[in-house]
Scaffold this active site. Structure first.
Site, PDB file in Angstrom:
ATOM      1  N   SER A  64      -9.414  68.031  12.386  1.00  0.00           N
ATOM      2  CA  SER A  64      -9.996  68.959  13.351  1.00  0.00           C
ATOM      3  C   SER A  64     -11.461  68.623  13.593  1.00  0.00           C
ATOM      4  O   SER A  64     -12.284  68.652  12.672  1.00  0.00           O
ATOM      5  CB  SER A  64      -9.878  70.401  12.840  1.00  0.00           C
TER       6      SER A  64
ATOM      7  N   GLY B 270     -12.500  79.427  20.008  1.00  0.00           N
ATOM      8  CA  GLY B 270     -12.383  78.940  18.631  1.00  0.00           C
ATOM      9  C   GLY B 270     -13.511  77.971  18.310  1.00  0.00           C
ATOM     10  O   GLY B 270     -14.027  77.950  17.190  1.00  0.00           O
TER      11      GLY B 270
ATOM     12  N   GLN C  94     -13.463  70.384  15.289  1.00  0.00           N
ATOM     13  CA  GLN C  94     -14.274  71.596  15.176  1.00  0.00           C
ATOM     14  C   GLN C  94     -14.747  71.781  13.738  1.00  0.00           C
ATOM     15  O   GLN C  94     -15.897  72.112  13.490  1.00  0.00           O
ATOM     16  CB  GLN C  94     -13.462  72.825  15.600  1.00  0.00           C
TER      17      GLN C  94
ATOM     18  N   LYS D 284      -3.325  77.133  18.772  1.00  0.00           N
ATOM     19  CA  LYS D 284      -4.395  77.060  19.769  1.00  0.00           C
ATOM     20  C   LYS D 284      -4.520  78.444  20.433  1.00  0.00           C
ATOM     21  O   LYS D 284      -4.058  79.434  19.884  1.00  0.00           O
ATOM     22  CB  LYS D 284      -4.096  75.960  20.786  1.00  0.00           C
TER      23      LYS D 284
ATOM     24  N   ARG E 295      -5.220  76.426  29.350  1.00  0.00           N
ATOM     25  CA  ARG E 295      -4.560  75.130  29.584  1.00  0.00           C
ATOM     26  C   ARG E 295      -3.097  75.302  30.011  1.00  0.00           C
ATOM     27  O   ARG E 295      -2.556  74.469  30.724  1.00  0.00           O
ATOM     28  CB  ARG E 295      -4.690  74.216  28.361  1.00  0.00           C
TER      29      ARG E 295
ATOM     30  N   ASP F 287      -5.495  68.402  23.486  1.00  0.00           N
ATOM     31  CA  ASP F 287      -5.708  69.336  24.600  1.00  0.00           C
ATOM     32  C   ASP F 287      -4.981  68.914  25.881  1.00  0.00           C
ATOM     33  O   ASP F 287      -4.863  69.717  26.813  1.00  0.00           O
ATOM     34  CB  ASP F 287      -7.210  69.484  24.886  1.00  0.00           C
TER      35      ASP F 287
ATOM     36  N   LYS G 164     -16.532  70.567  27.926  1.00  0.00           N
ATOM     37  CA  LYS G 164     -16.611  71.794  27.121  1.00  0.00           C
ATOM     38  C   LYS G 164     -17.033  71.480  25.682  1.00  0.00           C
ATOM     39  O   LYS G 164     -17.919  72.132  25.142  1.00  0.00           O
ATOM     40  CB  LYS G 164     -15.227  72.467  27.165  1.00  0.00           C
ATOM     41  N   SER G 165     -16.422  70.482  25.080  1.00  0.00           N
ATOM     42  CA  SER G 165     -16.748  70.151  23.680  1.00  0.00           C
ATOM     43  C   SER G 165     -18.214  69.786  23.536  1.00  0.00           C
ATOM     44  O   SER G 165     -18.891  70.208  22.585  1.00  0.00           O
ATOM     45  CB  SER G 165     -15.916  68.955  23.208  1.00  0.00           C
TER      46      SER G 165
ATOM     47  N   ARG H  87     -21.640  71.949  21.662  1.00  0.00           N
ATOM     48  CA  ARG H  87     -22.460  71.312  20.617  1.00  0.00           C
ATOM     49  C   ARG H  87     -23.917  71.222  21.043  1.00  0.00           C
ATOM     50  O   ARG H  87     -24.828  71.476  20.255  1.00  0.00           O
ATOM     51  CB  ARG H  87     -21.883  69.933  20.289  1.00  0.00           C
TER      52      ARG H  87
HETATM   53  C1  S3P Z   1     -12.336  70.713  20.012  1.00  0.00           C
HETATM   54  C2  S3P Z   1     -11.433  70.243  19.116  1.00  0.00           C
HETATM   55  C3  S3P Z   1     -10.004  70.562  19.209  1.00  0.00           C
HETATM   56  C4  S3P Z   1      -9.638  71.032  20.605  1.00  0.00           C
HETATM   57  C5  S3P Z   1     -10.577  72.053  21.150  1.00  0.00           C
HETATM   58  C6  S3P Z   1     -11.983  71.513  21.184  1.00  0.00           C
HETATM   59  C7  S3P Z   1     -13.755  70.371  19.784  1.00  0.00           C
HETATM   60  O1  S3P Z   1      -9.707  71.585  18.292  1.00  0.00           O
HETATM   61  O2  S3P Z   1      -8.330  71.513  20.640  1.00  0.00           O
HETATM   62  O3  S3P Z   1     -10.199  72.430  22.454  1.00  0.00           O
HETATM   63  O4  S3P Z   1     -14.583  70.561  20.705  1.00  0.00           O
HETATM   64  O5  S3P Z   1     -14.062  69.914  18.688  1.00  0.00           O
HETATM   65  P1  S3P Z   1      -9.440  71.272  16.734  1.00  0.00           P
HETATM   66  O6  S3P Z   1     -10.660  70.634  16.224  1.00  0.00           O
HETATM   67  O7  S3P Z   1      -9.225  72.606  16.091  1.00  0.00           O
HETATM   68  O8  S3P Z   1      -8.236  70.402  16.728  1.00  0.00           O
END
Ligand code: S3P
Length: 427
Positions: free
Chosen positions: A161, A90, A163, A340, A386, A313, A17-18, A22
């Site tokens: 973070s 998010g 993100q 979260k 989750r 996660d 997913k991450s 991107r």
């Molecule tokens: C993620 C970073 C994490 C994670 C989220 C995905 C990412 O969040 O919990 O599911 O893809 O960079 P944070 O960066 O807010 O910790």
């Protein structure tokens, strides 16, 4: 969900997913076409694609192998006709805000009820310092971002973070000068790795337990053809389920093994799961491997400090199986879990207690004793993917039946989770 006797088989995971988020964003602002195989099947990554389309990026989904073909627009996107709907994601809102902050128009970004409660101050503050104008509901969505003419910043993130780090690296591409970001603890580096594979230069240095990353503005990206490795955070549910049964055997081909994500494997191995890795290779800077897993009795673990950030996660599912371990699991320094998709500390404690477990709850974590016997119960997913999946795993060793209300939340990251789990179980 009912109790199971064992877990056996092979499972290949949809794309991480991450990384999918991107790649979809960077493919949109790259020059030329990109082909993303094994794109995440989750609703969150579909939200990112829908936002990119609303920003004028053309893409097409080929059903075979979940391929997404994107026609990059280059750095200039088109003003959206309506609000960008980030759904439950998010990641979409935070990372895409870095890209729309570089555009000479105004974008509105909104989300569902859960996303509307989540903190956005962490991106608003640095993006504003770079020159974007942002309005919000007291630091929460919806956001209205007017971008353009960004200047580079030197920014130390107060919260670890990934993100936020990616958001600022993406904004840094549009800024005048070199943007430098310092993170207090090392977080996943998919933003850095993805930017490099799209042709950008990104510098990274370790700084104590954290790191420093730098990116120069004005760099152009070019499209990529790649295959996205299997999602390790989705695999976590099967790995933890395998840990519940001493006779379990699980094979997982093509799994993401990026060292900033793979801490779960070390923790599970230290707890007693036997994991061997074969066929390790690098694909566009991301490490990919195949796992062979054999269950054994699970000991226990303490997750704190940098481990809490690295495992953020995976903590819900580790906590959900904690009562079945020998010595229990303690989680500290994980306050971020409270903001979260749900308050995951409270959600885990509530559901475990409903199953008859003793749980100690802290502001920043949980302590769950081992050697407990749980019973089935009526639980809630709290609308959080989750939590739904973590408790499907906890139910596999409980006496009697467990019902998880709102279990369809699993589709946010992994729509095929329940049938895939069923296919691996022996009753
Ligand atoms: C993620 C970073 C994490 C994670 C989220 C995905 C990412 O969040 O919990 O599911 O893809 O960079 P944070 O960066 O807010 O910790």
């Amino acid at each position: 969900m009912r109790r199971a006797r064992n877990l056996r088989g092979s499972v290949e995971l949809p794309g991480d997913k991450s990384i999918s988020h991107r790649y979809a964003m960077l493919a949109g602002i790259a020059e030329g076409a990109s082909r993303l195989e094994n794109y995440s099947t989750g609703a969150d990554c579909a939200s990112t694609l829908a936002c990119m389309r609303a920003l004028g990026v053309q893409w097409e989904r080929k059903d075979k192998d979940n391929v997404i073909e994107v026609q990059g627009r280059g750095m200039a996107l088109a003003a959206p006709a309506s609000a960008l709907d980030c759904g439950n994601s998010g990641s979409t809102m935070r990372m895409l805000s870095g890209i729309v902050a570089g555009q000479r128009f105004t974008s509105e970004m909104m989300g569902d009820e859960s996303l509307s409660r989540r903190p956005m101050e962490r991106v608003i503050k640095p993006l504003t310092a770079m020159g974007a104008r942002i309005e919000s509901e007291q630091g929460k969505p919806p956001l209205e971002i007017t971008g353009g003419d960004l200047k580079a910043i030197d920014y130390t993130m107060p919260v670890a973070s990934a993100q936020v780090k990616s958001c600022l690296l993406f904004a840094g591409l549009f800024a005048d000068g070199e943007t430098r970001i310092e993170e207090p603890l090392r977080t996943r580096d998919h933003g850095e790795v993805a930017l490099r594979s799209f042709g950008a230069q990104v510098e990274r240095k370790s700084r104590g337990p954290g790191s420093e990353v730098r990116i120069r503005g004005g760099q152009r990206l070019r499209g990529v053809e790649t295959r996205i490795p299997g999602d390790l955070s989705s695999a976590a549910f099967f790995l933890c389920a395998a840990g519940l049964f001493p006779g379990s055997e699980l094979a997982i081909p093509n799994l993401l093994m990026n060292p900033t994500r793979a801490r779960l494997l070390d923790v599970l191995m230290a707890m007693g799961l036997r994991i061997s890795v074969t066929q390790l290779e690098e694909v566009h800077g991301e490490l990919v491997g195949s796992l062979q897993v054999e269950g054994g009795g699970l000991k226990g673990a303490t997750i704190a400090g940098g481990d809490a950030a690295a495992l953020i996660d995976e903590i819900p599912v580790l906590a959900a199986i904690a009562p079945y371990t020998e010595k229990g699991i303690e989680v500290r320094d994980a306050k971020e879990l409270r903001v979260k998709e749900s308050d995951r500390i409270s959600a885990v404690a509530t559901n475990l207690r409903l199953m008859g477990a003793e749980v100690e709850e802290f502001e920043d974590g949980l302590r769950i004793a081992g050697g407990q016997t749980l019973h089935g119960a009526e639980l809630d997913s709290f609308g959080d993917h989750r939590i739904a999946m973590a408790f499907a795993v906890a139910a596999l060793r409980a006496e009697g039946e467990t019902v998880i209300r709102g279990a369809d939340a699993a589709a946010i990251s992994y729509p095929a989770f329940f049938p895939t789990l069923e296919g691996l179980l022996e009753r």
